[in-house]
Structures are given as C-alpha cells and as structure tokens.
Design a protein around this motif. Structure first.
Motif, PDB file in Angstrom:
ATOM      1  N   LYS A 137     -53.549 116.767 118.528  1.00  0.00           N
ATOM      2  CA  LYS A 137     -54.621 115.833 118.862  1.00  0.00           C
ATOM      3  C   LYS A 137     -54.043 114.478 119.246  1.00  0.00           C
ATOM      4  CE  LYS A 137     -58.059 118.394 116.251  1.00  0.00           C
ATOM      5  NZ  LYS A 137     -59.100 118.408 115.217  1.00  0.00           N
ATOM      6  N   ASP A 138     -54.263 113.431 118.432  1.00  0.00           N
ATOM      7  CA  ASP A 138     -53.806 112.087 118.793  1.00  0.00           C
ATOM      8  C   ASP A 138     -52.377 111.788 118.363  1.00  0.00           C
ATOM      9  OD1 ASP A 138     -56.249 111.439 119.964  1.00  0.00           O
ATOM     10  OD2 ASP A 138     -57.091 110.695 118.092  1.00  0.00           O
ATOM     11  N   ILE A 139     -51.712 112.774 117.751  1.00  0.00           N
ATOM     12  CA  ILE A 139     -50.349 112.566 117.249  1.00  0.00           C
ATOM     13  C   ILE A 139     -49.340 113.247 118.176  1.00  0.00           C
ATOM     14  CG2 ILE A 139     -48.782 112.882 115.297  1.00  0.00           C
ATOM     15  CD1 ILE A 139     -51.226 113.099 113.495  1.00  0.00           C
ATOM     16  N   VAL A 140     -48.342 112.493 118.620  1.00  0.00           N
ATOM     17  CA  VAL A 140     -47.266 113.043 119.450  1.00  0.00           C
ATOM     18  C   VAL A 140     -45.940 112.558 118.880  1.00  0.00           C
ATOM     19  CG1 VAL A 140     -46.240 113.210 121.743  1.00  0.00           C
ATOM     20  CG2 VAL A 140     -48.730 112.973 121.498  1.00  0.00           C
ATOM     21  N   ILE A 141     -45.097 113.486 118.461  1.00  0.00           N
ATOM     22  CA  ILE A 141     -43.800 113.135 117.906  1.00  0.00           C
ATOM     23  C   ILE A 141     -42.705 113.705 118.793  1.00  0.00           C
ATOM     24  CG2 ILE A 141     -43.723 115.151 116.359  1.00  0.00           C
ATOM     25  CD1 ILE A 141     -42.373 113.297 114.277  1.00  0.00           C
ATOM     26  N   ASN A 142     -41.748 112.855 119.166  1.00  0.00           N
ATOM     27  CA  ASN A 142     -40.686 113.232 120.105  1.00  0.00           C
ATOM     28  C   ASN A 142     -39.354 113.233 119.373  1.00  0.00           C
ATOM     29  OD1 ASN A 142     -38.582 113.085 122.139  1.00  0.00           O
ATOM     30  ND2 ASN A 142     -40.224 112.717 123.619  1.00  0.00           N
ATOM     31  N   LEU A 143     -38.749 114.401 119.245  1.00  0.00           N
ATOM     32  CA  LEU A 143     -37.513 114.544 118.480  1.00  0.00           C
ATOM     33  C   LEU A 143     -36.331 113.884 119.187  1.00  0.00           C
ATOM     34  CD1 LEU A 143     -36.162 115.810 115.978  1.00  0.00           C
ATOM     35  CD2 LEU A 143     -35.794 117.883 117.323  1.00  0.00           C
ATOM     36  N   PRO A 154     -47.389 103.317 119.801  1.00  0.00           N
ATOM     37  CA  PRO A 154     -46.192 103.618 119.011  1.00  0.00           C
ATOM     38  C   PRO A 154     -46.351 103.221 117.552  1.00  0.00           C
ATOM     39  CG  PRO A 154     -45.833 101.683 120.393  1.00  0.00           C
ATOM     40  CD  PRO A 154     -47.155 102.270 120.814  1.00  0.00           C
ATOM     41  N   VAL A 155     -45.847 104.066 116.676  1.00  0.00           N
ATOM     42  CA  VAL A 155     -45.851 103.804 115.242  1.00  0.00           C
ATOM     43  C   VAL A 155     -44.408 103.890 114.763  1.00  0.00           C
ATOM     44  CG1 VAL A 155     -46.617 104.589 112.976  1.00  0.00           C
ATOM     45  CG2 VAL A 155     -48.171 104.739 114.937  1.00  0.00           C
ATOM     46  N   LYS A 156     -43.951 102.842 114.107  1.00  0.00           N
ATOM     47  CA  LYS A 156     -42.563 102.798 113.648  1.00  0.00           C
ATOM     48  C   LYS A 156     -42.418 103.492 112.301  1.00  0.00           C
ATOM     49  CE  LYS A 156     -38.674  99.636 112.994  1.00  0.00           C
ATOM     50  NZ  LYS A 156     -38.240  98.206 113.017  1.00  0.00           N
ATOM     51  N   LEU A 157     -41.486 104.448 112.249  1.00  0.00           N
ATOM     52  CA  LEU A 157     -41.205 105.182 111.014  1.00  0.00           C
ATOM     53  C   LEU A 157     -39.746 105.023 110.637  1.00  0.00           C
ATOM     54  CD1 LEU A 157     -43.014 108.599 111.682  1.00  0.00           C
ATOM     55  CD2 LEU A 157     -43.938 106.613 110.479  1.00  0.00           C
ATOM     56  N   ILE A 197     -41.368 112.505  96.481  1.00  0.00           N
ATOM     57  CA  ILE A 197     -41.901 112.742  97.826  1.00  0.00           C
ATOM     58  C   ILE A 197     -43.302 112.171  97.940  1.00  0.00           C
ATOM     59  CG2 ILE A 197     -43.028 114.980  97.458  1.00  0.00           C
ATOM     60  CD1 ILE A 197     -40.720 114.243 100.376  1.00  0.00           C
ATOM     61  N   ASN A 198     -44.018 112.063  96.828  1.00  0.00           N
ATOM     62  CA  ASN A 198     -45.386 111.549  96.845  1.00  0.00           C
ATOM     63  C   ASN A 198     -45.455 110.147  97.440  1.00  0.00           C
ATOM     64  OD1 ASN A 198     -45.805 113.919  95.500  1.00  0.00           O
ATOM     65  ND2 ASN A 198     -46.367 112.991  93.556  1.00  0.00           N
ATOM     66  N   LYS A 199     -44.504 109.294  97.087  1.00  0.00           N
ATOM     67  CA  LYS A 199     -44.485 107.913  97.577  1.00  0.00           C
ATOM     68  C   LYS A 199     -44.267 107.877  99.081  1.00  0.00           C
ATOM     69  CE  LYS A 199     -44.536 103.454  97.301  1.00  0.00           C
ATOM     70  NZ  LYS A 199     -45.824 102.744  97.045  1.00  0.00           N
ATOM     71  N   HIS A 200     -43.381 108.728  99.556  1.00  0.00           N
ATOM     72  CA  HIS A 200     -43.109 108.760 100.994  1.00  0.00           C
ATOM     73  C   HIS A 200     -44.325 109.274 101.771  1.00  0.00           C
ATOM     74  CE1 HIS A 200     -39.007 108.478  99.407  1.00  0.00           C
ATOM     75  NE2 HIS A 200     -38.689 107.981 100.585  1.00  0.00           N
ATOM     76  N   ILE A 201     -45.030 110.243 101.208  1.00  0.00           N
ATOM     77  CA  ILE A 201     -46.248 110.737 101.841  1.00  0.00           C
ATOM     78  C   ILE A 201     -47.303 109.638 101.870  1.00  0.00           C
ATOM     79  CG2 ILE A 201     -48.210 112.303 101.557  1.00  0.00           C
ATOM     80  CD1 ILE A 201     -45.879 113.758 102.705  1.00  0.00           C
ATOM     81  N   GLU A 202     -47.418 108.907 100.790  1.00  0.00           N
ATOM     82  CA  GLU A 202     -48.387 107.810 100.721  1.00  0.00           C
ATOM     83  C   GLU A 202     -48.117 106.776 101.809  1.00  0.00           C
ATOM     84  OE1 GLU A 202     -49.698 104.199  97.643  1.00  0.00           O
ATOM     85  OE2 GLU A 202     -48.463 105.872  96.929  1.00  0.00           O
ATOM     86  N   THR A 203     -46.850 106.386 101.967  1.00  0.00           N
ATOM     87  CA  THR A 203     -46.475 105.409 102.997  1.00  0.00           C
ATOM     88  C   THR A 203     -46.705 105.965 104.394  1.00  0.00           C
ATOM     89  OG1 THR A 203     -44.780 104.517 101.518  1.00  0.00           O
ATOM     90  CG2 THR A 203     -44.610 103.944 103.844  1.00  0.00           C
ATOM     91  N   LEU A 204     -46.358 107.236 104.582  1.00  0.00           N
ATOM     92  CA  LEU A 204     -46.538 107.874 105.881  1.00  0.00           C
ATOM     93  C   LEU A 204     -48.011 107.915 106.260  1.00  0.00           C
ATOM     94  CD1 LEU A 204     -45.360 109.393 108.292  1.00  0.00           C
ATOM     95  CD2 LEU A 204     -45.414 111.495 106.928  1.00  0.00           C
ATOM     96  N   LEU A 208     -49.849 106.229 109.591  1.00  0.00           N
ATOM     97  CA  LEU A 208     -50.586 107.055 110.551  1.00  0.00           C
ATOM     98  C   LEU A 208     -52.000 106.534 110.768  1.00  0.00           C
ATOM     99  CD1 LEU A 208     -49.498 110.646 109.475  1.00  0.00           C
ATOM    100  CD2 LEU A 208     -48.800 109.433 111.534  1.00  0.00           C
ATOM    101  N   GLY A 209     -52.552 105.906 109.738  1.00  0.00           N
ATOM    102  CA  GLY A 209     -53.916 105.393 109.852  1.00  0.00           C
ATOM    103  C   GLY A 209     -54.935 106.386 109.328  1.00  0.00           C
ATOM    104  N   PRO A 210     -56.172 105.924 109.136  1.00  0.00           N
ATOM    105  CA  PRO A 210     -57.205 106.767 108.510  1.00  0.00           C
ATOM    106  C   PRO A 210     -57.545 108.033 109.286  1.00  0.00           C
ATOM    107  CG  PRO A 210     -58.157 104.775 109.460  1.00  0.00           C
ATOM    108  CD  PRO A 210     -56.677 104.583 109.483  1.00  0.00           C
ATOM    109  N   GLY A 211     -57.454 107.993 110.605  1.00  0.00           N
ATOM    110  CA  GLY A 211     -57.789 109.183 111.392  1.00  0.00           C
ATOM    111  C   GLY A 211     -56.698 110.227 111.367  1.00  0.00           C
TER     112      GLY A 211
END
Length: 228
Positions: A137-143, A154-157, A197-204, A208-211
């Motif tokens: 959908k609205d998410i595109v990740i480029n390896l 763009p979202v900085k990770l 891993i829970n903390k990293h998921i929370e930050t991620l 990403l935002g609510p949607g």
C-alpha cells in the motif's frame, strides 16, 4: 538469516521430540504433520524453509512424497531431508536422484543434524536473490538504496529499524518470534533479551505513523507479524 520454519511430515514420536527440542533452542519453529494426505495444502499453509520426511509406518511414502514435491514447480526449491530407520546405500542414491537435499539415518546426532540443516539453508540462501523493493500500500522499502517511503514521503530509519521492517515485510503474514527477529536482525549469536525487540517495534511504529504502523501486529506470546 538462517532460522525459520521447519515442516516435519512423519509419525516417529522420538524423532519429532528430539528435533523439536534441538531446533527450538536455535529459534527454528517446528511443525509436525502426522498425516500423509494433503501434503501440498500443508506446505502452502505453513510456508516452510525446509521439509523433513520421516514416516516409519511405511518408509516408501517418504520417497513418493519427496518426488511429488520436487516435481511441483511451486515447491521444488524447498529443501527436503529424508530420515530413514536404516541408512542403505541404494536408498541414499534413490533419495538424491529424486531431488532430496539430504538423507539421514534415524540414529542421527541432533547437533550434527542441526549443522547439516544450516548448511542446506545457507546454500539455498546464496541462490536466492533478496527482493530489492518491497511494497505494501503506502509503504515502499528499497533494499539497495536503504530508503523507506510512506505515502511517498521519506522516513529516516536506523540500520536496525530498517532491517527489522524489511524482515517483517519479507515474511508478511507470518507470526515471527521475538528471538527469531533478534537473531535475524542483530546476529545469529546474539544472546540478549528477546523482549528488547519491543522497544524497537514501538519506535518503528511511531516513525511509520498511525496509518502505516497498523500493518505491524502484535501476536500475543509469540512476537510480531506484518499484515497487508
């Protein structure tokens, strides 16, 4: 990333128990199916990285099922390992000729089995090209460029957040254990607390935002899943 799902078709309780104990210590997930019917349906359901065949009631069925899997273009690339009561030279040759990736005797040492299993999966992973771009959908990740777009912005990770999201999207629809994610994203020998891993998921999720964050689901007592 080596650990993953192992699907055991077999009716030997001792082998099943030994495999389960050995594999789950190393972040593999083992599923056992005792029925010989509906094999392909079970493969589609569990999407295993490797299949083990170990029917002792009628060993001939192991060969038939293996050959059937390897002749199906949808499943032929999944590694198949046969475990037999007695290892005979003619059976070994037959197993390899019909496409089995390994043929082992029932009296196997489980640590040696684990090492051979990892060798098979490592060999398969070298043949597989990682998907350069994953979309949902609205998410595109480029390896290749190591970039993430959410709604074309763009979202900085961090490197770990990027690897975590890529792993979840690559395995979309699967419930991934925290220990599996830690070893996949960090290091195979990582010994930290899987709950971190829970903390990293929370930050991620926040980034990403609510949607978009709604795609990352928490699976109670297991870990996380990416759903479209």
């Amino acid at each position: 990333m080596i650990e993953g799902r192992i699907l055991l078709f077999g009716d030997d309780p001792k082998i099943a128990q030994g495999l389960k104990k050995t594999l789950e210590k190393k972040a593999f997930t083992l599923y056992q199916v005792k029925e010989k019917t509906g094999v392909k349906e079970k493969i589609l359901e569990f999407e295993p990285e490797l299949i083990i065949l170990n029917f002792i009631s009628l060993p001939e069925d192991n060969f038939k099922i293996c050959e059937d899997i390897k002749q199906d273009r949808n499943f032929r690339n999944i590694p198949v390992v046969l475990i037999a009561n007695i290892s005979k030279k003619k059976d070994l040759i037959r197993a390899l000729e019909i496409g089995a990736d390994d043929y082992l005797a029932k009296s196997l040492d489980f640590d040696i089995f684990l090492a051979r299993l990892r060798t098979i999966l490592r060999r398969i992973s070298y043949r597989e090209e990682p998907e350069e771009i994953l979309r949902c959908k609205d998410i595109v990740i480029n390896l290749t460029t190591r970039t993430l777009l959410v709604k074309e912005k763009p979202v900085k990770l961090t490197p770990k957040e990027f690897a975590l999201l890529y792993t979840l999207m690559k395995k979309r629809g699967r419930a991934l254990e925290r220990r599996y994610l830690m070893k996949s994203v960090w290091d195979e020998k990582y010994l930290g607390d899987p709950r971190t891993i829970n903390k990293h998921i929370e930050t991620l999720r926040k980034k990403l935002g609510p949607g978009a964050s709604r795609h990352i689901k928490t699976v109670e007592k297991v870990g996380y899943m990416f759903r479209a």
